[in-house]
Design an enzyme around this catalytic site. Sequence first.
Site, PDB file in Angstrom:
ATOM      1  N   TRP A 113       0.834  -1.212   0.000  1.00  0.00           N
ATOM      2  CA  TRP A 113       0.000   0.000   0.000  1.00  0.00           C
ATOM      3  C   TRP A 113       0.863   1.255   0.000  1.00  0.00           C
ATOM      4  O   TRP A 113       0.557   2.226  -0.686  1.00  0.00           O
ATOM      5  CB  TRP A 113      -0.971  -0.006   1.185  1.00  0.00           C
ATOM      6  N   ASP A 126      -1.326   6.508   6.489  1.00  0.00           N
ATOM      7  CA  ASP A 126      -2.438   5.637   6.112  1.00  0.00           C
ATOM      8  C   ASP A 126      -2.657   4.689   7.286  1.00  0.00           C
ATOM      9  O   ASP A 126      -1.786   3.868   7.587  1.00  0.00           O
ATOM     10  CB  ASP A 126      -2.059   4.868   4.840  1.00  0.00           C
ATOM     11  N   LYS A 152     -11.783  -1.839   6.964  1.00  0.00           N
ATOM     12  CA  LYS A 152     -10.977  -2.768   7.742  1.00  0.00           C
ATOM     13  C   LYS A 152     -11.473  -2.824   9.193  1.00  0.00           C
ATOM     14  O   LYS A 152     -11.518  -3.875   9.784  1.00  0.00           O
ATOM     15  CB  LYS A 152      -9.496  -2.360   7.732  1.00  0.00           C
TER      16      LYS A 152
END
Length: 361
Positions: free
Chosen positions: A101, A171, A195
Amino acid sequence: MGRVYNFSAGPAVLPEEVLKEAADEMLDYKGTGMSVMEMSHRSKAYDTIIKEAEQDLRDLMNIPDNYKVLFLQGGASQQFAMIPMNLMKNGVADYIVTGQWAKKAYQEAQKYGKANKIATSEDKTFSYIPDCSDLPISEDADYVYICENNTIYGTKFKTLPNTKGKTLVADVSSCFLSEPVDVTKYGVIYGGVQKNIGPAGVVIVIIREDLIPEKPPIENTPTMLTYKIHADADSLYNTPPAYGIYICGKVFKWIKKMGGLEAMKAHNEKKAKILYDFLDQSKLFKGTVNPADRSLMNVPFVTGNADLDAKFVKEAKEAGFENLKGHRTVGGMRASIYNAMPIEGVEKLVEFMKKFEEENS
Ligand SMILES: *Cc1c(COP(=O)(O)O)cnc(C)c1O
């Protein structure tokens, strides 16, 4: 069929209580005679929903007044572009690449300016967090970027990098609201909610006000990718992901009721310990991450034998433990044990792993 224990990395398990409440309110939200899905985002009822969601998040994370909370769309991935487009005043940013990511964010930023990879753990398949105490931070860097919890590899920054005074952008998709956080250490904290908080599509951006430019430094930045537009409109510039935000709001209330982020941390530490303790003494299974950098949320492990891994995943599924297959790029197994995973789910998983170990050694 009843509910399974869902160890998915995302979209992931949500509190059953929240889902039941949403079901109860599906046809008639608090006497409005309609579902939140059918409601104008300019209505009084919806205004209360989004304002309460923001306030509850502010309470939970202790967000100072000089930070804006934005509920946006496009998932976490859209922020990979939105961050450089709005923040790259000098056209320079430093990226710490600790997984896929972060790598994607780094690659996207290269489209808009000079993105420097100042540290990485790719040499060992992202199984650790590099030492970030004295990195070559660029003198003119607009920000330093991290992915705080690496969902795929199961590592987490236990201490934030020394940014040498530069703005930290993080993030936090897969560790959002899993433990207390000092918001003042960050310029931007953002995360996709699927998530740990709610339905996919919503991304929450917590951004210090002085970082929001009147006009993005990147020419022709689309209106929808301009922080200022959303900040000035309190996330209601256009139709927001209204139902998703409503569910997020319910999860915030659930976390409050559970005792807030301190309680979440204790709950998550307890769960993770059960699993890591088992892995550390098992003769069959082993964790893949440097112990000091282990995530509380995503726990990858392997047997060392791909066929046996596949057998485990299959038999686990039959026993009611879903989504234990590791990420396609890593293989093996991964148990994601977010806030809403009950302790009992992890205890039962470990029991099952013990049994599997006995039967297969
Ligand atoms: C899942 C994930 C993403 C991508 O989220 P999307 O909402 O699918 O764009 C980004 N970063 C992290 C850390 C993630 O876990």
